[in-house]
Design a protein around this motif. Structure first.
Motif, mmCIF file in Angstrom:
data_model
loop_
_atom_site.group_PDB
_atom_site.id
_atom_site.type_symbol
_atom_site.label_atom_id
_atom_site.label_comp_id
_atom_site.label_asym_id
_atom_site.label_seq_id
_atom_site.Cartn_x
_atom_site.Cartn_y
_atom_site.Cartn_z
ATOM 1 N N GLY A 180 19.374 69.533 11.901
ATOM 2 C CA GLY A 180 19.983 68.348 11.285
ATOM 3 C C GLY A 180 20.069 68.429 9.771
ATOM 4 O O GLY A 180 20.694 67.582 9.129
ATOM 5 N N PHE A 181 19.426 69.437 9.196
ATOM 6 C CA PHE A 181 19.453 69.599 7.739
ATOM 7 C C PHE A 181 20.102 70.911 7.314
ATOM 8 O O PHE A 181 20.179 71.201 6.132
ATOM 9 N N SER A 182 20.519 71.723 8.285
ATOM 10 C CA SER A 182 20.872 73.111 7.966
ATOM 11 C C SER A 182 22.366 73.360 7.824
ATOM 12 O O SER A 182 23.135 73.093 8.746
ATOM 13 N N PRO A 183 22.752 73.907 6.695
ATOM 14 C CA PRO A 183 24.153 74.271 6.510
ATOM 15 C C PRO A 183 24.400 75.728 6.891
ATOM 16 O O PRO A 183 23.449 76.494 7.066
ATOM 17 N N SER A 184 25.659 76.093 7.004
ATOM 18 C CA SER A 184 25.963 77.515 7.155
ATOM 19 C C SER A 184 27.378 77.775 6.681
ATOM 20 O O SER A 184 28.204 76.864 6.612
ATOM 21 N N GLY A 185 27.628 79.027 6.344
ATOM 22 C CA GLY A 185 28.977 79.409 5.928
ATOM 23 C C GLY A 185 29.397 80.652 6.687
ATOM 24 O O GLY A 185 28.654 81.627 6.725
ATOM 25 N N ASN A 186 30.561 80.581 7.328
ATOM 26 C CA ASN A 186 31.151 81.766 7.962
ATOM 27 C C ASN A 186 32.179 82.295 6.985
ATOM 28 O O ASN A 186 33.215 81.659 6.756
ATOM 29 N N ILE A 187 31.894 83.459 6.407
ATOM 30 C CA ILE A 187 32.701 83.888 5.266
ATOM 31 C C ILE A 187 33.249 85.297 5.471
ATOM 32 O O ILE A 187 32.526 86.191 5.929
ATOM 33 N N GLY A 188 34.510 85.474 5.129
ATOM 34 C CA GLY A 188 35.127 86.798 5.190
ATOM 35 C C GLY A 188 36.018 86.996 3.978
ATOM 36 O O GLY A 188 36.039 86.169 3.062
ATOM 37 N N GLU A 189 36.777 88.075 3.997
ATOM 38 C CA GLU A 189 37.654 88.386 2.859
ATOM 39 C C GLU A 189 38.745 87.333 2.687
ATOM 40 O O GLU A 189 39.158 87.037 1.569
#
Ligand code: IPM
Ligand code: MG
Length: 422
Positions: A287-296
């Motif tokens: 409930g507090f956790s972010p994430s980023g799916n990142i590519g070129e």
């Protein structure tokens, strides 16, 4: 040519177009809360709506008929919007198991846009702390490889007859009901996630990078990861970055014993999936956790939390995860001042825990309020409190106007959903 820093948007601009995708169920409530907080910052952002998830699956079935190969959780309109915008903010989607043909929307996006980095920070937040006795300072940033490994989706059941002749290890499985899932690692796939972790350490002044693996048992795949890690690590010695590789099961144990010893952690897809949930639980939970799916070529910032279907559209869920996710996205766009304000304001609200500002989960799990259900603030109330800490004038008419705007932006009725248009 690979971009020098994929953790930053390709082109700095005066104004950005940003895609927002609420997803399903409580994802809409979270997104409404996040957009309210972002409204208080007066950002140079033009928002573009897209939809994906179970809501789109149902719509595609209505449009094409059950079993049609065009049925999907991601409509072509959404792909186009992600392509046409500078970054994407996503709340949470609903998956249902055992539905024939159903494919996870986020797994598809990771493959489609080659989003090879799954960046998952786990940081101790003010007022939330950790479940550990000594309440250590936790500030881990996990770099999980996001496209390979057992997520390559190369699987067999039944296993074709010739596979039993390929390796003597298969002898003992002959004549039995066997299923296999291939764990595929590529050297360039290992190298790019490892480099992303080191580059991040270098850019942020972090002094330790740990690669967790099981090269002691899984010789080829994890052996490749370990070898490349040790090679790349040499290039970063001159920046004073200490590199260490260790067994992933030991990492799981040491996260509990000594989490303060970890800073940047590099993991393959499955280990990263598991260890990032563990790290998240040490800092308040998903409930507090972010994430980023990142590519070129694209970046989709996504909460780690689920869509909590039982509370859908009731504004009960904690907006913290999506607020921290928005912060990550602002950093990606180079809007660092705004990002810092968001984190500070959230921390202040979590620390103060004033009545009417805190969602049920915080009251139940971190305050121990036996009447948490009655005392709980709504998603929007908590978001408004965060916004007020960012801008004290964000009250009264200004607040009401912003609330109405973001409510409209997050409508979830059939007419509002975008995708599978006729
Ligand atoms: C995550 C989730 C996903 C994954 C699921 C929902 C497909 O657990 O983002 O960690 O396995 O990667
Ligand atoms: Mg997971």
């Amino acid at each position: 040519m690979a971009r020098e820093n994929v953790l930053q948007v390709a082109e700095k601009k005066d104004r950005y177009k940003v895609c927002y995708m609420a997803g399903d169920d409580s994802g809409f409530d979270m997104m409404e809360g996040a957009l309210l907080v972002l409204e208080s910052l007066d950002l140079p952002i033009d928002w573009v709506r897209a939809d994906l998830g179970w809501c789109m699956w149902e719509r595609s079935i209505k449009k094409f008929g059950e079993g049609d190969p065009r049925c999907n959780t991601v409509p072509p309109e959404t792909i186009k919007t992600i392509e046409d915008t500078d970054a994407t903010l996503m709340a949470a989607i609903t998956s249902k198991s055992g539905v024939k043909g159903f494919k996870s929307a986020i797994l598809q996006m990771r493959q489609k846009f080659d989003l090879y980095i799954n960046m998952r920070p786990a940081k101790k937040l003010p007022g939330i702390g950790t479940p550990l006795a000594k309440d250590p300072d936790i500030d881990i940033v996990m770099f999980r490889e996001n496209t390979e490994d057992l997520y390559s989706a190369v699987e067999f059941h039944p296993v074709p007859a010739e596979h039993f002749d390929w390796h003597k290890g298969m002898d003992r499985f002959r004549g039995r009901d066997v299923a296999t899932s291939w764990r595929v690692f590529s050297a360039d796939g290992c190298e790019r996630i490892i480099r992303a972790g080191f580059e991040y350490a270098k850019a942020t002044g972090r002094k330790s990078v740990v690669c967790c693996n099981k090269a002691n048992v899984i010789r080829e795949t994890d052996g490749m990861m370990k070898r490349i890690f040790l090679e790349v690590a040499k290039e970063y010695e001159k920046y004073g970055i200490e590199a260490r590789e260790e067994n992933a099961d030991a990492t799981a144990m040491w996260f509990i014993k000594n989490p303060q010893d970890y800073s940047v952690v590099i993991a393959s897809n499955v280990f990263g999936d598991i260890l990032s949930d563990e790290a998240s639980q040490l800092t308040g939970g998903l409930g507090f956790s972010p994430s980023g799916n990142i590519g070129e070529n694209a970046a989709i910032f996504e909460t780690s939390s689920g869509s909590v279907p039982k509370y859908a559209h009731q504004y009960k869920v904690n907006p913290s995860a999506i607020v921290m996710t928005s912060k990550m996205m602002l950093e990606y766009l180079g809007l660092n001042e705004a990002a810092a304000k968001i984190e500070k304001a959230l921390g202040e609200v979590l620390l103060a825990k004033e009545p009417g500002t805190i969602t049920y989960d915080v009251l139940r799990d971190f305050v121990g309020d036996p009447d948490w259900a009655e005392h709980a603030a709504s998603t929007i109330d908590m978001a408004a409190a965060i916004a007020r800490h960012i801008d004290p004038t964000f009250v009264g008419e200004k607040l009401e106007a912003a609330k109405a705007k973001v409510h409209e932006m997050c409508r979830w009725d059939d007419a509002a959903l975008v995708g599978y248009a006729d």
